[in-house]
Design a protein around this motif. Structure first.
Motif, PDB file in Angstrom:
ATOM      1  N   VAL A 129       0.850  -1.197   0.000  1.00 48.21           N
ATOM      2  CA  VAL A 129       0.000   0.000   0.000  1.00 48.21           C
ATOM      3  C   VAL A 129       0.888   1.250   0.000  1.00 48.21           C
ATOM      4  N   GLY A 130       2.102   1.110   0.536  1.00 49.19           N
ATOM      5  CA  GLY A 130       3.039   2.223   0.547  1.00 49.19           C
ATOM      6  C   GLY A 130       3.400   2.725  -0.844  1.00 49.19           C
ATOM      7  N   LYS A 131       3.152   1.917  -1.875  1.00 49.91           N
ATOM      8  CA  LYS A 131       3.446   2.354  -3.243  1.00 49.91           C
ATOM      9  C   LYS A 131       2.588   3.548  -3.661  1.00 49.91           C
ATOM     10  N   LEU A 132       1.484   3.757  -2.955  1.00 49.59           N
ATOM     11  CA  LEU A 132       0.677   4.948  -3.226  1.00 49.59           C
ATOM     12  C   LEU A 132       1.436   6.219  -2.852  1.00 49.59           C
ATOM     13  N   ALA A 133       2.337   6.131  -1.873  1.00 40.36           N
ATOM     14  CA  ALA A 133       3.175   7.288  -1.543  1.00 40.36           C
ATOM     15  C   ALA A 133       4.151   7.575  -2.678  1.00 40.36           C
ATOM     16  N   VAL A 134       4.676   6.521  -3.304  1.00 35.98           N
ATOM     17  CA  VAL A 134       5.549   6.712  -4.460  1.00 35.98           C
ATOM     18  C   VAL A 134       4.765   7.334  -5.610  1.00 35.98           C
ATOM     19  N   LEU A 135       3.507   6.909  -5.775  1.00 36.08           N
ATOM     20  CA  LEU A 135       2.662   7.485  -6.823  1.00 36.08           C
ATOM     21  C   LEU A 135       2.510   8.992  -6.629  1.00 36.08           C
ATOM     22  N   ALA A 136       2.263   9.418  -5.399  1.00 30.72           N
ATOM     23  CA  ALA A 136       2.160  10.856  -5.121  1.00 30.72           C
ATOM     24  C   ALA A 136       3.491  11.553  -5.378  1.00 30.72           C
ATOM     25  N   HIS A 204       3.071  -0.893 -13.740  1.00 34.50           N
ATOM     26  CA  HIS A 204       3.519  -2.147 -13.121  1.00 34.50           C
ATOM     27  C   HIS A 204       3.536  -2.027 -11.596  1.00 34.50           C
ATOM     28  N   MET A 205       3.924  -0.860 -11.100  1.00 36.58           N
ATOM     29  CA  MET A 205       3.997  -0.630  -9.650  1.00 36.58           C
ATOM     30  C   MET A 205       2.636  -0.745  -8.990  1.00 36.58           C
ATOM     31  N   ILE A 206       1.605  -0.211  -9.625  1.00 34.23           N
ATOM     32  CA  ILE A 206       0.275  -0.196  -9.020  1.00 34.23           C
ATOM     33  C   ILE A 206      -0.575  -1.385  -9.471  1.00 34.23           C
ATOM     34  N   SER A 207      -0.615  -1.662 -10.763  1.00 35.11           N
ATOM     35  CA  SER A 207      -1.580  -2.650 -11.273  1.00 35.11           C
ATOM     36  C   SER A 207      -1.241  -4.074 -10.868  1.00 35.11           C
ATOM     37  N   ASN A 211       7.348  -4.814  -6.891  1.00 34.45           N
ATOM     38  CA  ASN A 211       8.349  -4.170  -6.043  1.00 34.45           C
ATOM     39  C   ASN A 211       9.478  -3.584  -6.884  1.00 34.45           C
ATOM     40  N   ALA A 212       9.837  -4.298  -7.946  1.00 36.99           N
ATOM     41  CA  ALA A 212      10.879  -3.816  -8.844  1.00 36.99           C
ATOM     42  C   ALA A 212      10.495  -2.471  -9.439  1.00 36.99           C
ATOM     43  N   ALA A 213       9.278  -2.371  -9.932  1.00 35.82           N
ATOM     44  CA  ALA A 213       8.813  -1.130 -10.544  1.00 35.82           C
ATOM     45  C   ALA A 213       8.754   0.004  -9.525  1.00 35.82           C
ATOM     46  N   ALA A 214       8.347  -0.323  -8.295  1.00 35.33           N
ATOM     47  CA  ALA A 214       8.272   0.705  -7.249  1.00 35.33           C
ATOM     48  C   ALA A 214       9.653   1.262  -6.940  1.00 35.33           C
ATOM     49  N   SER A 215      10.663   0.391  -6.880  1.00 36.72           N
ATOM     50  CA  SER A 215      12.022   0.862  -6.619  1.00 36.72           C
ATOM     51  C   SER A 215      12.546   1.706  -7.778  1.00 36.72           C
ATOM     52  N   VAL A 216      12.227   1.299  -8.998  1.00 34.49           N
ATOM     53  CA  VAL A 216      12.663   2.068 -10.162  1.00 34.49           C
ATOM     54  C   VAL A 216      12.036   3.455 -10.154  1.00 34.49           C
ATOM     55  N   MET A 217      10.732   3.538  -9.869  1.00 32.79           N
ATOM     56  CA  MET A 217      10.074   4.845  -9.886  1.00 32.79           C
ATOM     57  C   MET A 217      10.480   5.702  -8.696  1.00 32.79           C
TER      58      MET A 217
END
Length: 417
Positions: A129-136, A204-207, A211-217
């Motif tokens: 769920v923390g990936k939403l912080a990366v999205l912001a 990829h990070m959200i859908s 984890n790989a995509a989240a680290s890249v973004m």
């Protein structure tokens, strides 16, 4: 944003889809996310494949923010619980594990706004769920580069391609790979040599919660902060050189700032939600962890409200973030509830578990006996007009609580009705 060019579709697609219900994959022309073109072709009958559930077949152009203007202005602070709704929520949980925390906000048009919660300030590890912080963070940093043009921000997301590199390892989430020209389609884990556009990494990070995509973004957000308006021209050699030469302490501070500052800007306190560690070991070896991670239903609810009010960065960014949350690859856990089949669901799930040897207990996936976090964040828009925001966090040890989550989704949907 310039809406005159929004979601343009080639003429042959318009003919192909005449008389059909619209759906979110009409965003391919806007984003360049290739998996959406594949879904577009599936929905048009051009190729075979699994169609999304009815509630996931909206047009992106039909997705709007629910709390703009004066109605949203009443939610600058979380409201006091509505007595009747709170009573109904309390009635759900006595038979469930004590660890459950929930926040529920009914924003159905034509009704008073109603709020209810349970243990809203209890801290949990947010997991994915923390990936939403990366999205912001993505949209916050894009605004720094192009403060006066959302079109340019989108163009950068669409046109800039970056390689995963050592930031993507290890990872296990499979991402969809589609070649529009050959029709090749596969699902596999991200590799170090993979190159995707920023939009596709974000998808990829959200859908699929990669984890790989989240680290890249997260990496790209750090580079945006470091290089500012020069970022669009930064080469991969320059980026690699930056991470080699910048002191680890400075990298950790910058990484923390890019993901946490947007949360503070919308009134989420540090003890309500923060991220402290990148999502892969490869990334964490480059950028050290800082401050630990925590999430609460209160903090996550503030995020959903701010997005619906158009207050995360700006209205155009908030709307695009909501669209990204709608384009979930498949519905799992809370969103898998049959009660939500026909509803539009803007969703993110997360989990994190750990096991140690224990006599009489066999560890399994999502069945940790040290911790076993399973979290869900959702905006639900039912065809009958019911609209509500819900955050559900849990730490039920030794049990995969996915079934409990989608059962709770059905019960919460019924009580809002």
């Amino acid at each position: 944003m310039s809406y005159r060019a929004l979601f343009l579709i080639p003429a042959f697609f318009l003919v192909l889809f005449a008389g059909r219900e619209h759906y979110p994959i009409d965003g391919y022309e806007e984003t360049g996310i290739e998996r959406l073109l594949r879904l577009q072709r599936i929905m048009g009958g051009e190729i075979e494949g699994e169609k999304p559930p009815p509630g996931a077949q909206r047009s992106i152009s039909d997705i709007t923010l629910n709390l703009l203007g004066s109605r949203g202005d009443t939610l600058q602070a979380i409201p006091s619980p509505d007595l009747e709704l709170q009573k109904s929520v309390n009635a759900i949980f006595p038979s469930l594990d004590e660890s459950y925390s929930v926040a529920l906000l009914d924003i159905t048009k034509g009704r008073p706004i109603r709020y209810a919660h349970r243990k809203q300030t209890s801290g949990y590890q947010p997991g994915s769920v923390g990936k939403l912080a990366v999205l912001a963070a993505i949209f916050s940093e894009l605004e720094r580069i192009y403060p006066n043009s959302f079109d340019k921000r989108q163009e950068l997301l669409r046109s800039r391609e970056v390689q995963g590199g050592r930031w993507v390892v290890p990872n296990e989430h499979e991402v969809p790979i589609y070649n529009p020209e050959t029709g090749f389609y596969a699902r596999r884990a991200v590799r170090e040599d993979d190159r995707f556009s920023l939009y596709e990494w974000t998808d990829h990070m959200i859908s699929v919660s990669s984890n790989a995509a989240a680290s890249v973004m997260w990496r790209e957000c750090i580079l945006m902060r470091a290089f500012g308006k020069q970022y669009p021209a930064v080469t991969e050699v320059e980026a690699e050189d930056f991470f080699k030469k910048t002191p680890k302490k400075e990298l950790a501070e910058m990484a923390s700032s890019v993901v946490n500052a947007p949360l503070r800007d919308i009134g989420i306190k540090e003890d309500e939600w923060r991220l402290g560690r990148l999502f892969t070991h490869g990334a964490a070896a480059i950028v050290p962890p800082s401050g630990g991670s925590i999430g609460t239903t209160l903090g996550l609810m503030k995020y959903l409200i701010a997005m619906e009010r158009g207050k995360i960065v700006d209205q155009e960014s908030s709307l695009e973030m909501k669209r990204v949350m709608y384009l979930t690859d498949r519905r799992i856990r809370y969103a898998a509830s049959p009660a939500l089949t026909n509803a539009a669901v803007y969703f993110k799930s997360g989990s994190l578990y750990k096991c140690v040897p224990e006599e009489g207990f066999k560890c399994g996936k999502y069945m940790g006996n040290v911790y076993n976090y399973m979290n869900s964040v959702a905006i639900v828009e039912q065809p009958d007009g019911r609209t509500y925001l819900v955050v559900l966090l849990s730490n039920v040890l030794r049990k995969n609580s996915s079934a409990d989550h989608y059962t709770l989704a059905s019960r919460i949907d019924k009580l809002v009705k």
